[in-house]
Each structure stands twice: as structure tokens, then as C-alpha cells.
Design a protein around this motif. Structure first.
Motif, short mmCIF file in Angstrom:
data_model
loop_
_atom_site.label_atom_id
_atom_site.label_comp_id
_atom_site.label_asym_id
_atom_site.label_seq_id
_atom_site.Cartn_x
_atom_site.Cartn_y
_atom_site.Cartn_z
N GLN A 378 1.16 -0.67 0.13
CA GLN A 378 0.15 0.58 -0.12
C GLN A 378 0.73 1.15 -0.09
OE1 GLN A 378 -2.94 -0.05 -0.22
NE2 GLN A 378 -3.41 2.46 -0.17
N LEU A 379 0.89 2.18 -0.53
CA LEU A 379 1.45 3.17 -1.28
C LEU A 379 0.50 4.46 -0.83
CD1 LEU A 379 2.57 2.47 -5.08
CD2 LEU A 379 3.95 1.84 -1.99
N ASP A 380 1.14 5.92 -0.19
CA ASP A 380 0.74 6.80 -0.06
C ASP A 380 0.73 7.89 -1.36
OD1 ASP A 380 1.19 6.65 2.62
OD2 ASP A 380 2.93 7.38 2.86
N ARG A 381 -0.43 8.94 -1.00
CA ARG A 381 -0.78 9.16 -2.58
C ARG A 381 -1.14 8.05 -3.84
NH1 ARG A 381 3.77 13.60 -3.50
NH2 ARG A 381 4.65 11.81 -2.89
N ASP A 382 -2.11 6.93 -3.41
CA ASP A 382 -2.41 5.91 -4.89
C ASP A 382 -2.81 6.75 -6.45
OD1 ASP A 382 -1.57 4.28 -3.08
OD2 ASP A 382 -3.14 3.93 -2.86
N HIS A 383 -3.60 8.01 -5.70
CA HIS A 383 -4.09 8.25 -7.10
C HIS A 383 -2.93 8.83 -7.89
CE1 HIS A 383 -3.25 11.65 -4.60
NE2 HIS A 383 -2.76 12.08 -5.59
N ALA A 427 12.85 -0.15 -2.68
CA ALA A 427 12.57 0.92 -2.70
C ALA A 427 13.71 2.26 -3.38
CB ALA A 427 13.73 0.97 -1.21
N ALA A 428 14.42 1.29 -4.08
CA ALA A 428 14.64 2.38 -4.89
C ALA A 428 13.58 2.65 -6.11
CB ALA A 428 15.98 1.70 -6.13
N LEU A 429 12.89 1.79 -6.49
CA LEU A 429 11.88 1.80 -7.22
C LEU A 429 10.51 2.84 -6.86
CD1 LEU A 429 9.92 1.22 -9.62
CD2 LEU A 429 8.31 -0.90 -8.85
N ILE A 430 10.77 2.38 -4.91
CA ILE A 430 9.77 4.04 -4.92
C ILE A 430 10.10 5.24 -4.47
CG2 ILE A 430 8.84 4.34 -2.25
CD1 ILE A 430 7.86 1.73 -2.15
N ASN A 431 11.56 5.27 -4.90
CA ASN A 431 12.01 6.32 -4.94
C ASN A 431 11.93 7.14 -6.63
OD1 ASN A 431 13.88 8.60 -3.90
ND2 ASN A 431 15.38 7.69 -4.35
N LYS A 432 12.20 6.10 -6.84
CA LYS A 432 11.98 6.78 -8.95
C LYS A 432 10.52 6.65 -9.19
CE LYS A 432 14.54 7.23 -11.28
NZ LYS A 432 15.42 8.43 -11.13
N LEU A 433 9.79 6.15 -8.02
CA LEU A 433 8.09 6.61 -8.24
C LEU A 433 7.43 7.86 -7.39
CD1 LEU A 433 6.05 3.25 -7.75
CD2 LEU A 433 6.80 4.37 -10.14
N GLY A 434 8.43 8.68 -6.33
CA GLY A 434 8.62 9.38 -5.75
C GLY A 434 7.16 9.70 -4.67
N ILE A 435 7.17 8.06 -4.35
CA ILE A 435 5.79 8.02 -3.43
C ILE A 435 6.62 7.36 -2.41
CG2 ILE A 435 3.27 6.82 -3.00
CD1 ILE A 435 3.08 7.69 -6.23
N ALA A 436 5.49 8.04 -1.04
CA ALA A 436 6.52 7.19 0.09
C ALA A 436 5.66 6.04 0.74
CB ALA A 436 6.45 8.45 1.21
N ASN A 437 6.34 4.90 1.25
CA ASN A 437 6.05 3.82 1.47
C ASN A 437 7.00 3.34 2.71
OD1 ASN A 437 4.58 1.53 2.25
ND2 ASN A 437 4.98 0.27 0.48
N THR A 438 5.98 3.40 4.20
CA THR A 438 6.88 3.25 5.49
C THR A 438 6.79 1.67 5.85
OG1 THR A 438 5.47 3.43 6.77
CG2 THR A 438 6.77 5.72 5.48
N SER A 439 6.07 1.23 4.69
CA SER A 439 5.93 -0.34 5.15
C SER A 439 6.96 -1.55 4.23
CB SER A 439 4.25 -1.01 5.70
OG SER A 439 3.67 -0.17 3.65
N LEU A 440 7.29 -0.91 3.71
CA LEU A 440 7.86 -1.76 3.04
C LEU A 440 9.21 -2.39 3.17
CD1 LEU A 440 7.69 -2.81 -0.25
CD2 LEU A 440 10.20 -1.37 -0.47
N PRO A 441 9.36 -3.97 3.37
CA PRO A 441 10.33 -4.47 3.88
C PRO A 441 12.41 -3.98 3.77
CG PRO A 441 8.96 -5.66 3.92
CD PRO A 441 8.90 -4.72 2.77
#
Length: 559
Positions: A378-383, A427-441
Motif C-alpha cells: 500500500q502506497l501513499d498518494r495512490d492517485h 526502495a529504489a523503485l519507490i524512490n523513482k516513483l516519488g511515492i512514500a511507503n514506510t511499510s516496505l520491508p
């Protein structure tokens, strides 16, 4: 999620008449955001309490509340990628639940297409659902019409909200406002504005200056490493520390391409004057873009080996780039590097085949928001997830930008006999997407698998999709001309015009066999969907071509 309240207990009726059929009811609750779920009595509890009270009111009908919880806290109703919903639908298909009870219909879904799928599952399992605040009788046409109207408005509301957000972002960027995303090196965010960090800004200026002097990203990376220049050291929300490493070519590429450093804000294809202060001048930025564009393709081949240093074969051997030439044409290959102790033959595969399959797999991931959510959680700012995925997918079009993206994602590719495995840092993919996710292992890997098979085409191995319909069409003009020659040879044999000797007749008979190929084989060749190992040479050299069409398909590799 907070500890669930004990105020609501499953209702198990006592003394109920044995003549009343027991109807097993499961309560489903949902909330789009996680805000407030930490409270002792939250929105999910309120929904469950109302549903439980409704079930009690239907005790005379034999309704019984199931003890399991089906709660989706923090999940959007715009899709069906919800763990509790999936579990509940599985219970229904297994025949363990008769009725789904929800507070409102939009708690179940806010998309008409998803609602149709849910109703199909319910009808197939002879189950139903009830909304405790909205009276529906879905057994009548009017009840279904009313329900569809409500769901249409729910979907309309969701789509209008998305459009309103996109319009706001576009309007804000036209005014030069920074709308979030990864904070570029040299800046920090204060009051939602980009503020220059003097020490980091000097590093950015040095990068642009040395780029002009070095002339290439590889030389620039070596130059900065020799100077001891490293990337920004950052501490993530989960306590991990990243950065502080020498710059790689991919990271430098995106720094130099970032127009924010020239004081501008990009939106799609347009550039607007930003509210923030630029670190370099527009002229300096334009000069670096021209240099990057000139170096986009290697002059001696005109092609880039995108997967260089990223790929190994099924035995763990690195695959290096090799070239071959036939006449004026130059061919690129990925070849297994020999390793002491491994005597098995090395692999030699056309570079274009392998790069195309990797590109297709990446496009399928980045252009599918639901799959991104599945891989990353689950990611923040899914829209914004769809737009961010499409933006990254655009980088796969050009060879240099595709390589830079794979480097940033720390991609590692393993080629096996039956599949291609692509591993990336989550983590690198989330960083490139620019969307935060603190629950990723920590250390989470995103893995893509492409089923393939190795086929021999002449003296060369080719890599193709396991499913023939999945690979792109490749028309073989020589093979098509050979089929046309077969038709012409048959006409000559039938009319016996012109006259020919025994040697010519033998050749014409060999060609005329092709006139009796199965129609679907001919259509596959014309559309470029023939097996990769079927060539004009292999077809002409076939000593015995069966008359039976089924046997033809087997011999020619269609079966």
C-alpha cells in the motif's frame, strides 16, 4: 491498525426454531485511509456495530453473524486489490458464507466493473449482499437499476476527484510551484518550497562544469570519484541510511537532465518559470543537454548495449557484449563469459531479442498501477501512482535512458533456459516513483519473470516468448517469397509451360510441395507469426513434407 473493540460480538441465536434455515452472514468493512484507525473505537468498529445490529434484527429469518473479521483499513474502493475482500470472496466461493453485510454499497466497491465481478461471484455461489443503510432488492430489475445508478455516482465521484487533483497539479505547476516528489540534490523543502542548500549546490555546479570538461557520463563519474564527491546521505523513515556513495552514470544522467536546476518546473512537455531559485543558468543547462544528446548513441555502432554488466546466464556466468559483421551489417550479441570449472557451452544470444523482452516486462509493470501496488504494498498518494508509472515507462523508449533507469533501480537480470528473471530494489523503485511507503520491508526485491524458450534459427540461438501470441510479429520476406515461388511452380507443372528438362522438373516439384501447406500455416507466415526456427532454408531443405495438415504443423513447429 488499533486493537478491535470488544463491544461488538458475533450473534449466535439460542432457542431458534429448527424449521428456519440458518443464513451465515459475514460483515465487511472498509476505510480508504488509515487516518483514525489507531483509535480505540474507529470507523471500522462503527460500521461493524451497525451491521451486527441489523443481523440481530433479522434473527427471525435465521441470520447468524460469522465470527471472522473482514476489515480493509486504508484500502481504496476503486479496485479489488484488498486482502480482506479477497478472503471474503474466497469464503463465498467455498460455500461458507451466504450473505455479505455492508454499511453502505460503496464500502464494498466504488467501480461498476468490480461490482459486476462481485455480483457474478455471488450469483455463481447462490449468495447475496445487504447494505444496512440502503434498502435494495436485487432480485428485481428496478432494484438492480437503482443499485447501478448509485454505483455510477460513486465511480463518478472517484473519477472527478482524480481529475480535480490532476487539474490542481497542472495549475500549480504553471505558477511555478513545486508539487512534491524526490527532493533534488542541492535543495531542501521548507513550507512546501524548494530552498537551496549552499554546500550541495556547489556539488551540483561542479557536476555540470565537469560534465562539459569530461565530455561523457562515464568520464564524469570517474572524475567525481577521484575528487571524493559522493551522493547525498539520507535517513529513511524506517531508520535505513542510503546514499553517501560515489555517483554512477545513471544518477548523473538524471541530475543533468533535471530542469529544476535551471529554475524551471516541468509539466508533461511544457516548462514553466519556477518559484524556486535555480542553481545554474539556463544556458549552462542547455549546453549539457546538447552534450548528452550528442553522446546518446555510440558513433561506431549507433547502438547501445542496454544490459551490459547487468546480466548473467543460468550458470551464473556474466554475459558480455560481442559484435559480429556480415557484409555491411553489424550484429550485437550477449555472450556468456567463460569461467574456470564450468565446461558447459557458452550462450550467444542476439542483444535485440533480450533487450526487447526486458523492456516489455518493465512496461507491463510500470503501466499497471494494480501490479505496482501488489509488488510494493500500500502506497501513499495512490492517485498519483498511475502517472508516476507512466512517467517512468517513458524512460524505456530511448536506450540510454532505459539503461540509466535500470541502473538506478539496481536491476540484476538472470537468463535461464525457460525464463528471464529481473530483480530490482523495491526502495529504489519507490524512490523513482516519488511515492512514500514506510511499510516496505528492508531489502525488499521486486521480481519480474518472463517465460521464454530458446529456439535455434539456422546457426543462431533466438530467445522468444513461450506463448507464440505474446511475441511481436517478425515477417520473413524470404520465407514469404519462397511460398510464392511454390505457388508459381505448381502452376508451371500443371500447364507445363514453359518446357523444362528433368532437372528443372525436380526443382519445381520440390517447390510445388509448398502450395499444399495448411492455410493457417500460410497465414502465420504472412503475418510474421511463424516459429522462430522456421526459415526459408529449413523449409526448402525439409526432405519430406507431409500431406496431412496436422502432421505439417508438428513437423514445422506449430504444434
Amino acid at each position: 491498525m488499533a486493537r478491535r473493540s470488544s463491544a461488538v460480538r458475533p450473534n449466535v441465536p439460542s432457542g431458534q426454531s429448527a424449521s428456519v434455515k440458518q443464513i451465515r452472514c459475514a460483515i465487511y468493512t472498509r476505510k480508504s485511509t488509515e487516518e483514525g484507525l489507531e483509535q480505540e473505537f474507529n470507523s471500522l468498529d462503527a460500521q461493524r456495530e451497525a451491521c451486527a445490529a441489523y443481523i440481530v434484527s433479522q434473527r427471525h429469518e435465521g441470520w447468524v453473524q460469522m465470527p471472522d473479521y473482514y476489515d480493509d483499513g486504508g484500502y481504496s474502493g476503486g479496485n479489488m486489490e484488498r486482502p480482506a475482500l479477497k478472503q471474503l470472496l474466497a469464503e463465498i466461493e467455498a460455500g461458507r458464507v451466504d450473505v455479505i453485510v455492508v454499511y453502505k454499497v460503496d464500502r464494498l466497491t466504488r467501480a461498476l466493473s468490480d461490482f459486476a465481478r462481485i455480483v457474478e461471484i455471488l450469483d455463481r455461489s447462490k449468495a447475496s449482499f445487504v447494505s444496512v443503510t440502503q434498502a435494495f432488492n436485487t432480485t428485481t430489475s428496478m432494484g438492480r437499476l437503482t443499485l447501478n445508478v448509485l454505483l455510477s455516482f460513486a465511480q463518478f465521484e472517484r473519477e472527478v476527484t482524480g481529475e480535480r487533483i490532476r487539474d490542481k497539479v497542472a495549475s500549480s505547476k504553471k505558477k511555478g510551484m513545486w508539487m512534491g516528489g524526490p527532493v533534488p540534490l542541492g535543495y531542501m523543502v521548507k513550507d512546501r518550497k524548494l530552498i537551496i542548500i549552499p554546500e550541495e549546490a556547489e556539488t551540483v555546479r561542479l557536476i555540470f562544469q565537469r560534465h562539459q570538461a569530461c565530455g561523457s557520463l562515464k568520464a564524469l563519474a570517474d572524475d567525481l570519484a577521484a575528487r571524493g564527491i559522493t551522493s547525498r546521505l539520507r535517513t529513511m523513515k524506517d531508520g535505513r541510511t542510503i546514499g553517501g556513495q560515489p555517483f554512477k552514470s545513471g544518477a548523473l544522467y538524471w541530475i543533468i537532465r533535471n530542469v529544476i536546476y535551471a529554475g524551471l518546473i516541468p509539466h508533461k512537455e511544457a516548462l514553466y518559470q519556477g518559484e524556486h531559485q535555480g542553481i545554474i543558468s539556463r544556458e549552462h543547462w542547455d549546453a549539457s543537454q546538447a552534450l548528452l544528446n550528442n553522446n546518446a548513441l555510440r558513433p561506431h555502432t549507433g547502438q547501445r548495449s542496454i544490459l551490459r554488466y547487468m546480466i548473467v546466464d543460468g550458470l551464473g556466468r556474466s554475459m558480455i557484449v560481442a559484435h559480429g559483421r556480415k557484409g555491411t551489417r553489424r550484429y550485437r550479441y550477449y555472450v556468456s563469459k567463460p569461467v574456470d570449472g564450468i565446461s558447459k557451452p557458452t550462450w550467444r544470444l542476439p542483444a535485440g531479442d533480450l533487450e526487447s523482452l526486458v523492456r516489455i516486462a518493465m512496461l507491463e509493470l510500470l503501466n499497471n498501477p494494480l501490479r505496482l501496488q501488489t509488488e510494493l504494498g500500500q502506497l501513499d498518494r495512490d492517485h498519483q501512482l498511475a502517472d508516476a508509472g507512466h512517467r517512468l515507462a517513458e524512460q524505456l523508449k530511448a536506450p540510454m535512458s532505459m539503461r540509466a533507469l535500470l541502473e538506478d533501480l539496481q536491476a540484476a537480470i538472470t537468463l535461464k533456459q525457460d525464463e528471464i528473471m529481473i530483480c530490482m530494489e523495491g526502495a529504489a523503485l519507490i524512490n523513482k516513483l516519488g511515492i512514500a511507503n514506510t511499510s516496505l520491508p528492508i531489502g525488499h526485491q521486486v521480481r519480474l519473470t518472463v517465460p521464454v524458450c530458446l529456439r535455434r534459427r539456422g546457426h543462431e540461438l533466438r530467445l522468444v516468448f513461450t506463448a507464440p501470441d505474446s511475441r511481436r510479429a517478425e515477417r520473413d520476406e524470404r520465407l514469404i517469397r519462397l511460398l510464392a515461388s511454390g505457388r508459381a511452380a505448381w502452376q508451371q507443372l500443371v500447364t507445363r509451360q514453359p518446357a523444362f528438362d528433368s532437372h528443372q522438373r525436380s526443382h519445381l516439384v520440390r517447390l510445388a510441395r509448398l502450395n499444399f501447406l495448411a492455410p493457417d500455416i500460410i497465414m502465420a507466415v504472412l503475418s510474421g507469426r511463424q516459429p522462430v526456427e522456421l526459415t526459408s532454408r529449413s523449409l526448402l531443405r525439409l526432405s519430406c513434407l507431409p500431406n496431412d495438415w496436422t502432421e505439417q504443423r508438428r513437423v514445422l513447429g506449430f504444434g
